[in-house]
Motif scaffolding. Structure first.
Motif, PDB file in Angstrom:
ATOM      1  N   MET A 189      40.345  52.230  40.164  1.00  0.00           N
ATOM      2  CA  MET A 189      39.552  51.390  41.040  1.00  0.00           C
ATOM      3  C   MET A 189      40.509  50.388  41.685  1.00  0.00           C
ATOM      4  O   MET A 189      41.464  49.934  41.059  1.00  0.00           O
ATOM      5  CB  MET A 189      38.448  50.687  40.256  1.00  0.00           C
ATOM      6  CG  MET A 189      37.468  51.656  39.599  1.00  0.00           C
ATOM      7  SD  MET A 189      36.732  52.850  40.728  1.00  0.00           S
ATOM      8  CE  MET A 189      35.611  51.844  41.624  1.00  0.00           C
ATOM      9  N   PHE A 248      37.203  44.283  37.930  1.00  0.00           N
ATOM     10  CA  PHE A 248      35.871  43.696  38.047  1.00  0.00           C
ATOM     11  C   PHE A 248      35.869  42.372  37.296  1.00  0.00           C
ATOM     12  O   PHE A 248      36.232  42.315  36.114  1.00  0.00           O
ATOM     13  CB  PHE A 248      34.813  44.634  37.444  1.00  0.00           C
ATOM     14  CG  PHE A 248      34.669  45.918  38.199  1.00  0.00           C
ATOM     15  CD1 PHE A 248      33.765  46.021  39.242  1.00  0.00           C
ATOM     16  CD2 PHE A 248      35.438  47.020  37.879  1.00  0.00           C
ATOM     17  CE1 PHE A 248      33.630  47.204  39.956  1.00  0.00           C
ATOM     18  CE2 PHE A 248      35.312  48.204  38.579  1.00  0.00           C
ATOM     19  CZ  PHE A 248      34.401  48.295  39.617  1.00  0.00           C
ATOM     20  N   ILE A 274      34.164  55.403  46.477  1.00  0.00           N
ATOM     21  CA  ILE A 274      34.551  54.227  45.684  1.00  0.00           C
ATOM     22  C   ILE A 274      33.632  53.024  45.923  1.00  0.00           C
ATOM     23  O   ILE A 274      33.254  52.360  44.957  1.00  0.00           O
ATOM     24  CB  ILE A 274      36.045  53.882  45.896  1.00  0.00           C
ATOM     25  CG1 ILE A 274      36.872  54.824  45.028  1.00  0.00           C
ATOM     26  CG2 ILE A 274      36.359  52.430  45.544  1.00  0.00           C
ATOM     27  CD1 ILE A 274      38.358  54.582  45.047  1.00  0.00           C
ATOM     28  N   GLU A 334      31.812  51.274  42.842  1.00  0.00           N
ATOM     29  CA  GLU A 334      32.005  49.849  42.536  1.00  0.00           C
ATOM     30  C   GLU A 334      30.667  49.125  42.423  1.00  0.00           C
ATOM     31  O   GLU A 334      30.463  48.322  41.507  1.00  0.00           O
ATOM     32  CB  GLU A 334      32.850  49.170  43.615  1.00  0.00           C
ATOM     33  CG  GLU A 334      34.322  49.416  43.494  1.00  0.00           C
ATOM     34  CD  GLU A 334      35.114  48.680  44.561  1.00  0.00           C
ATOM     35  OE1 GLU A 334      34.594  48.475  45.689  1.00  0.00           O
ATOM     36  OE2 GLU A 334      36.252  48.302  44.268  1.00  0.00           O
ATOM     37  N   LEU A 361      29.300  47.295  39.091  1.00  0.00           N
ATOM     38  CA  LEU A 361      28.945  45.869  39.104  1.00  0.00           C
ATOM     39  C   LEU A 361      27.519  45.648  38.612  1.00  0.00           C
ATOM     40  O   LEU A 361      27.246  44.690  37.885  1.00  0.00           O
ATOM     41  CB  LEU A 361      29.120  45.284  40.503  1.00  0.00           C
ATOM     42  CG  LEU A 361      30.530  44.866  40.867  1.00  0.00           C
ATOM     43  CD1 LEU A 361      30.605  44.460  42.325  1.00  0.00           C
ATOM     44  CD2 LEU A 361      30.985  43.722  39.977  1.00  0.00           C
TER      45      LEU A 361
END
Length: 171
Positions: free
Chosen positions: A73, A77, A111, A115, A119
């Motif tokens: 990634m 995060f 992606i 993501e 999240l």
């Protein structure tokens, strides 16, 4: 008379040193061969890649015996996780394990969606659970199942075999 005894002892020492060297070479060769087979041998002789989800059912990710590829990634995060005693800041670095270059390209193409899904899963986490090993494992399993579900909805293929946490910091 003393001289023949000395030569006999020296000959015996040379033979025992030669035997020790031969034994050492055989042991090292055996260890090297064992390490080769341990590191490079495949556990699955059929070559089929099968993913066992947290529900216990087997779902094939790829029909071919493609090697695992990892899609990193782009950034870690970072989020706040509420807890009973206090709120904690959490940072997780993630890589996605896929099988084959086709799945790698699909994962890279999606992606932003991945993501967003991660999240959403991470923001529902509780800081008190994330401190324990079982809490981290549960979060990883939930992340994997959610990302696989989203990719299945988008591409009609789960694409992602597993979500891996390569870095996990909680303050």
């Amino acid at each position: 008379m003393a001289e023949p005894e000395l030569t006999a002892e020296e000959g015996g020492k040379k033979k025992s040193k030669l035997v020790l060297i031969i034994i050492a070479v055989v042991v090292l060769a055996g260890g090297g061969a064992g390490a080769y087979f341990f590191l490079f041998a495949s556990d699955d002789p059929s070559g089929a890649a099968v993913q066992t989800s947290s529900g216990g059912s087997s779902a094939p990710v790829s029909e071919s015996g493609d090697k695992a590829l990892y899609v990193a990634m782009p950034r870690p995060f970072q989020f706040n996780a509420p807890g009973i005693t206090r709120e904690r800041l959490v940072q997780i670095e993630v890589q996605l394990m896929v099988r084959g270059p086709d799945n790698e390209e699909l994962a890279k193409r999606h992606i932003p969606m991945i993501e967003g899904t991660l999240l959403r899963v991470f923001s529902s986490a509780n800081a008190d659970d994330l401190v324990t090993e079982s809490g981290k494992t549960e979060l990883r399993d939930k992340s994997t199942s959610q990302v696989r579900q989203v990719m299945n909805d988008l591409e009609k293929n789960p694409v992602i075999e597993e979500v891996l946490f390569t870095g996990f910091v909680i303050q």
